[in-house]
Design a protein around this motif. Sequence first.
Motif, PDB file in Angstrom:
ATOM      1  N   GLN A   1       0.808  -1.222   0.000  1.00  0.00           N
ATOM      2  CA  GLN A   1       0.000   0.000   0.000  1.00  0.00           C
ATOM      3  C   GLN A   1       0.841   1.271   0.000  1.00  0.00           C
ATOM      4  O   GLN A   1       0.357   2.339   0.358  1.00  0.00           O
ATOM      5  CB  GLN A   1      -0.910   0.003   1.241  1.00  0.00           C
ATOM      6  N   MET A   2       2.112   1.157  -0.401  1.00  0.00           N
ATOM      7  CA  MET A   2       3.006   2.319  -0.391  1.00  0.00           C
ATOM      8  C   MET A   2       3.816   2.374  -1.676  1.00  0.00           C
ATOM      9  O   MET A   2       4.214   1.328  -2.205  1.00  0.00           O
ATOM     10  CB  MET A   2       3.958   2.251   0.805  1.00  0.00           C
ATOM     11  N   ASN A   3       4.050   3.590  -2.167  1.00  0.00           N
ATOM     12  CA  ASN A   3       4.903   3.707  -3.356  1.00  0.00           C
ATOM     13  C   ASN A   3       6.293   4.220  -2.994  1.00  0.00           C
ATOM     14  O   ASN A   3       6.586   4.514  -1.825  1.00  0.00           O
ATOM     15  CB  ASN A   3       4.222   4.553  -4.440  1.00  0.00           C
ATOM     16  N   GLU A   4       7.142   4.313  -4.000  1.00  0.00           N
ATOM     17  CA  GLU A   4       8.544   4.650  -3.778  1.00  0.00           C
ATOM     18  C   GLU A   4       8.757   6.065  -3.248  1.00  0.00           C
ATOM     19  O   GLU A   4       9.850   6.401  -2.781  1.00  0.00           O
ATOM     20  CB  GLU A   4       9.325   4.478  -5.079  1.00  0.00           C
ATOM     21  N   HIS A   5       7.716   6.918  -3.289  1.00  0.00           N
ATOM     22  CA  HIS A   5       7.804   8.278  -2.749  1.00  0.00           C
ATOM     23  C   HIS A   5       7.199   8.368  -1.339  1.00  0.00           C
ATOM     24  O   HIS A   5       6.947   9.461  -0.844  1.00  0.00           O
ATOM     25  CB  HIS A   5       7.106   9.258  -3.688  1.00  0.00           C
ATOM     26  N   GLN A   6       6.981   7.218  -0.720  1.00  0.00           N
ATOM     27  CA  GLN A   6       6.427   7.143   0.636  1.00  0.00           C
ATOM     28  C   GLN A   6       4.987   7.663   0.701  1.00  0.00           C
ATOM     29  O   GLN A   6       4.570   8.218   1.728  1.00  0.00           O
ATOM     30  CB  GLN A   6       7.292   7.881   1.647  1.00  0.00           C
ATOM     31  N   VAL A   7       4.227   7.473  -0.345  1.00  0.00           N
ATOM     32  CA  VAL A   7       2.792   7.748  -0.314  1.00  0.00           C
ATOM     33  C   VAL A   7       2.079   6.436  -0.011  1.00  0.00           C
ATOM     34  O   VAL A   7       2.367   5.410  -0.641  1.00  0.00           O
ATOM     35  CB  VAL A   7       2.287   8.316  -1.655  1.00  0.00           C
ATOM     36  N   SER A   8       1.164   6.464   0.955  1.00  0.00           N
ATOM     37  CA  SER A   8       0.381   5.282   1.310  1.00  0.00           C
ATOM     38  C   SER A   8      -1.105   5.582   1.177  1.00  0.00           C
ATOM     39  O   SER A   8      -1.559   6.671   1.570  1.00  0.00           O
ATOM     40  CB  SER A   8       0.665   4.834   2.748  1.00  0.00           C
ATOM     41  N   VAL A   9      -1.863   4.626   0.658  1.00  0.00           N
ATOM     42  CA  VAL A   9      -3.310   4.753   0.568  1.00  0.00           C
ATOM     43  C   VAL A   9      -3.950   3.449   1.038  1.00  0.00           C
ATOM     44  O   VAL A   9      -3.596   2.373   0.558  1.00  0.00           O
ATOM     45  CB  VAL A   9      -3.783   5.067  -0.871  1.00  0.00           C
ATOM     46  N   THR A  10      -4.880   3.557   1.991  1.00  0.00           N
ATOM     47  CA  THR A  10      -5.609   2.391   2.499  1.00  0.00           C
ATOM     48  C   THR A  10      -7.091   2.749   2.590  1.00  0.00           C
ATOM     49  O   THR A  10      -7.481   3.877   2.288  1.00  0.00           O
ATOM     50  CB  THR A  10      -5.066   1.968   3.873  1.00  0.00           C
ATOM     51  N   GLU A  11      -7.923   1.816   3.028  1.00  0.00           N
ATOM     52  CA  GLU A  11      -9.369   2.080   3.008  1.00  0.00           C
ATOM     53  C   GLU A  11     -10.139   1.224   4.000  1.00  0.00           C
ATOM     54  O   GLU A  11      -9.644   0.197   4.470  1.00  0.00           O
ATOM     55  CB  GLU A  11      -9.932   1.815   1.614  1.00  0.00           C
ATOM     56  N   THR A  12     -11.365   1.669   4.282  1.00  0.00           N
ATOM     57  CA  THR A  12     -12.404   0.808   4.844  1.00  0.00           C
ATOM     58  C   THR A  12     -13.717   1.176   4.160  1.00  0.00           C
ATOM     59  O   THR A  12     -13.954   2.333   3.827  1.00  0.00           O
ATOM     60  CB  THR A  12     -12.571   0.947   6.374  1.00  0.00           C
ATOM     61  N   THR A  13     -14.551   0.177   3.943  1.00  0.00           N
ATOM     62  CA  THR A  13     -15.830   0.379   3.262  1.00  0.00           C
ATOM     63  C   THR A  13     -16.927   0.683   4.272  1.00  0.00           C
ATOM     64  O   THR A  13     -17.132  -0.082   5.211  1.00  0.00           O
ATOM     65  CB  THR A  13     -16.222  -0.882   2.475  1.00  0.00           C
ATOM     66  N   PHE A  14     -17.627   1.806   4.091  1.00  0.00           N
ATOM     67  CA  PHE A  14     -18.768   2.072   4.969  1.00  0.00           C
ATOM     68  C   PHE A  14     -20.099   1.825   4.261  1.00  0.00           C
ATOM     69  O   PHE A  14     -21.149   1.806   4.902  1.00  0.00           O
ATOM     70  CB  PHE A  14     -18.715   3.486   5.568  1.00  0.00           C
ATOM     71  N   GLY A  15     -20.070   1.634   2.960  1.00  0.00           N
ATOM     72  CA  GLY A  15     -21.299   1.291   2.246  1.00  0.00           C
ATOM     73  C   GLY A  15     -22.182   2.495   1.983  1.00  0.00           C
ATOM     74  O   GLY A  15     -22.265   3.007   0.882  1.00  0.00           O
TER      75      GLY A  15
END
Length: 545
Positions: free
Chosen positions: A90-104
């Motif tokens: 969940q991370m790229n080489e520029h130290q950007v991270s994106v994650t999630e949770t679904t609330f519907g």
Amino acid sequence: MNKFFLSLLVLCTSIQSLACTNFIVGKDASADGSVIVTYNADSYGMYGNLYYHLGSTHQKGEMRKIYEWDTNKYLGEIPQASVTYTVMGQMNEHQVSVTETTFGGREELMDSTGIIDYGSLIYIALERSRTAREAIDIMTSLVDTYGYYSEGETFSICDKNEAWLMEMIGKGPGGHGAVWVAVRIPDDCISGHANQSRITRFLQLFPKENVMYSRDVIKIARQKGYFTGKDKDFSFRDAYAPNDFSAVRICDARVWSFFNHHVKGMEKYLDYITCKDINSEMPLYLRPDQKVSVRDVMADMRDHFEDTPFDIRYDLGAGPYNMPYRPSPLTVNVDGVEMFNERPTSTFQTGFSFIGQMRGWLPDRVGGVVWWTNDDANMAPYIPLYCGADEAPQCYKRIEGVQDDVTFSWNSAFWLQNVVADFVYPYYSMKFPDLKAERDKVEDYFFSDEYRLIETTLKSLEQERLPSQLAQVNENNAARMMSAWSRLFAYLAVKYNDMVVKKVDAKGNFLKTPYGYTQPPVRPGYSEDMWRAIKNQTGQRYVKP
């Protein structure tokens, strides 16, 4: 079944398949100045492989195919970016991270004509962004251009300097695109989300410079009849994902428990979490009493509500070995009464668990650490992987027909960790101490002075050599875990064979008689509390005359 419980059951069914948990720690709230973000990706049957994309340049006219993350259904294609970046988990080489949770959220806002699902949104953003703000711009532009295919989502979007929480939901069939709000988490605060919308009155609660939102987020709510008040009173959550029992007790309770680890006085929100005051709310973020370390966050991801009003280790459902887990489903009808299970952060249906540590004082490719484990984070060690490597460890890959959802392999981290966990769960209080000792021992190495010397060497390498060297370190780190977990499985199999316990010395070596055979094992049987429960249920049946 009345309407309330019907809606509860429907929501719980969705949560079982898409339930995840994210926690965020700002750089001034962390012990070492890093930004930290977490992700338990929870879904029954999900093979928790490590996503990997090697950065590259692309020709004009090249297209990127879009497959729905949950189902692998082909949705369409979009033009490829001229340059894409390396992504590890969940991370790229520029130290950007994106994650999630679904609330519907509101079902009528789903748009089946869109071609960008939430999973593709995450990984396309990681492939194309250098900062968290750029990731937000890319994600919102993608859904505006190509349509949003998924349910309501909360995203954690972080880099080495900032942490943002963004919520997004579609506009319904024909609406095209999505409405969204993003709030920057202050550097000295912690936050979290767990399958329920967390952003309420954003025009009132947060500094203007820390908020971004779509121009029509309030307008669409008015058009749909979700909101009729003044703009300043608009709550994203209340309009697009109104609270119900599951949203609070099954979802927000996990965030409450995270806050409870780090902030005194969280009992004042118990009326909300127990749904006595369901229309209330917890703050989106809070200042922790003490700085939060990566190891603290590992413990947060392993939480089962221990020593809180929601602790599940000591009632009948925990079985004779105090198991802090419950089999699915989350709800069941018993004699016309709808019952539910508590839903802690740590759960057996986790496909993978990620902790992103973004360290701004180091070169990006070394500074970004993907702490990774498969299956339940409580039952396996987190392993550090560097985001700038030019290859991913073999044991974390999904290889069709070799190691995948239905193909077992001892070379797969997912299957090895699941085998050990499933071996321990039914006898939790008996076997878990041995697992925990080995888990902590593996993790201790990665926080040791010995391992810090490896990092020091990596920082001094020439940029041309760095990606391949990082890949080798990542492979070595994963191999260390695989070796330890293979030994652990063998040890547990021998020690607890036939539901008895072989005797060991202080170092864990099996004790033998002078004649070379194992010493007679201990037969612990059930605890006194369990026997008492059996006696209360069966009366005189097992009482010796």
